[in-house]
Design a protein around this motif. Structure first.
Motif, PDB file in Angstrom:
ATOM      1  N   ALA A   1      12.327 -53.552 -95.756  1.00 21.76           N
ATOM      2  CA  ALA A   1      13.850 -53.941 -94.887  1.00 21.76           C
ATOM      3  C   ALA A   1      14.647 -55.137 -95.717  1.00 21.76           C
TER       4      ALA A   1
ATOM      5  N   PHE B   1      13.840 -55.975 -86.774  1.00 23.47           N
ATOM      6  CA  PHE B   1      14.355 -55.676 -88.308  1.00 23.47           C
ATOM      7  C   PHE B   1      15.786 -55.450 -87.978  1.00 23.47           C
TER       8      PHE B   1
ATOM      9  N   VAL C   1      14.789 -50.244 -91.214  1.00 19.70           N
ATOM     10  CA  VAL C   1      13.546 -50.250 -92.099  1.00 19.70           C
ATOM     11  C   VAL C   1      13.183 -48.992 -92.881  1.00 19.70           C
TER      12      VAL C   1
END
Length: 185
Positions: A63, A79, A83
């Motif tokens: 990520a 995130f 990702v």
């Protein structure tokens, strides 16, 4: 002597009184010290995490940015820039997951994948949706959103609501429609 003790006591009393009345009331400032802004306790750029179990790689997560909110009552890891995940099964076959955004809730081990979610299984099955949850404990995908599932050439199905095992061998949906063979499930 009594007179000097009285003067000293009066002088001491006056100093204490002056000290008490000369202090500003900064109680609000003191309260602000204990209030932390809602901020992550950790922040990482360009991460590459390998999850292993008994010496075997189970997953690789890549990520561009990770925010760790482990300091809140319901801890999670975010995130915000998406990702890319590679999952390995017991035979080291790879499945791939990609999304524009993800959040992992530590207390539940649920991962919420959002925005252009795409999964490619090791045997070529392909899923596209806007949001998908992954239960890490049960190794199970699920969503209530619309999905497109491709099981091979000429086998495209659409569904609203979807459940599947990690390897896509056990698939169910609320209402499938599209072209393909029923025995492909």
């Amino acid at each position: 002597m009594i007179f000097s003790k009285k003067i000293i006591l009066n002088l001491l009393f006056a100093v204490i009184l002056a000290t008490l009345f000369s202090c500003e009331s900064n109680f609000k400032d003191v309260q602000k010290i204990n209030v932390a802004n809602f901020a992550p306790m950790g922040e990482s750029d360009t991460i590459n995490i390998k999850y292993t179990d008994s010496g075997r790689v189970k997953a690789i997560l890549v990520a561009p940015k990770m925010l760790d909110f482990g300091n809140v009552a319901f801890p999670y890891t975010e995130f915000p820039k998406g990702v890319d995940v590679t999952l390995y099964d017991t035979k080291q076959q790879k499945s791939y997951i990609r999304s524009d955004y993800a959040i992992r809730y530590a207390g539940t081990d649920i991962i919420d994948l959002q925005g252009n979610v795409k999964i490619t299984s090791s045997d070529g099955k392909f899923l596209e949706t806007t949001q998908l949850y992954y239960d890490q404990k049960r190794e199970w995908f699920f969503t209530e959103k619309k999905c497109k599932l491709t099981l091979g050439n000429g086998n495209e199905f659409y569904t609203k609501g979807f459940d599947a095992s990690r390897d896509f061998n056990d698939i169910s949906g609320q209402a499938f429609f599209g072209e393909g063979q029923a025995n492909d499930f």
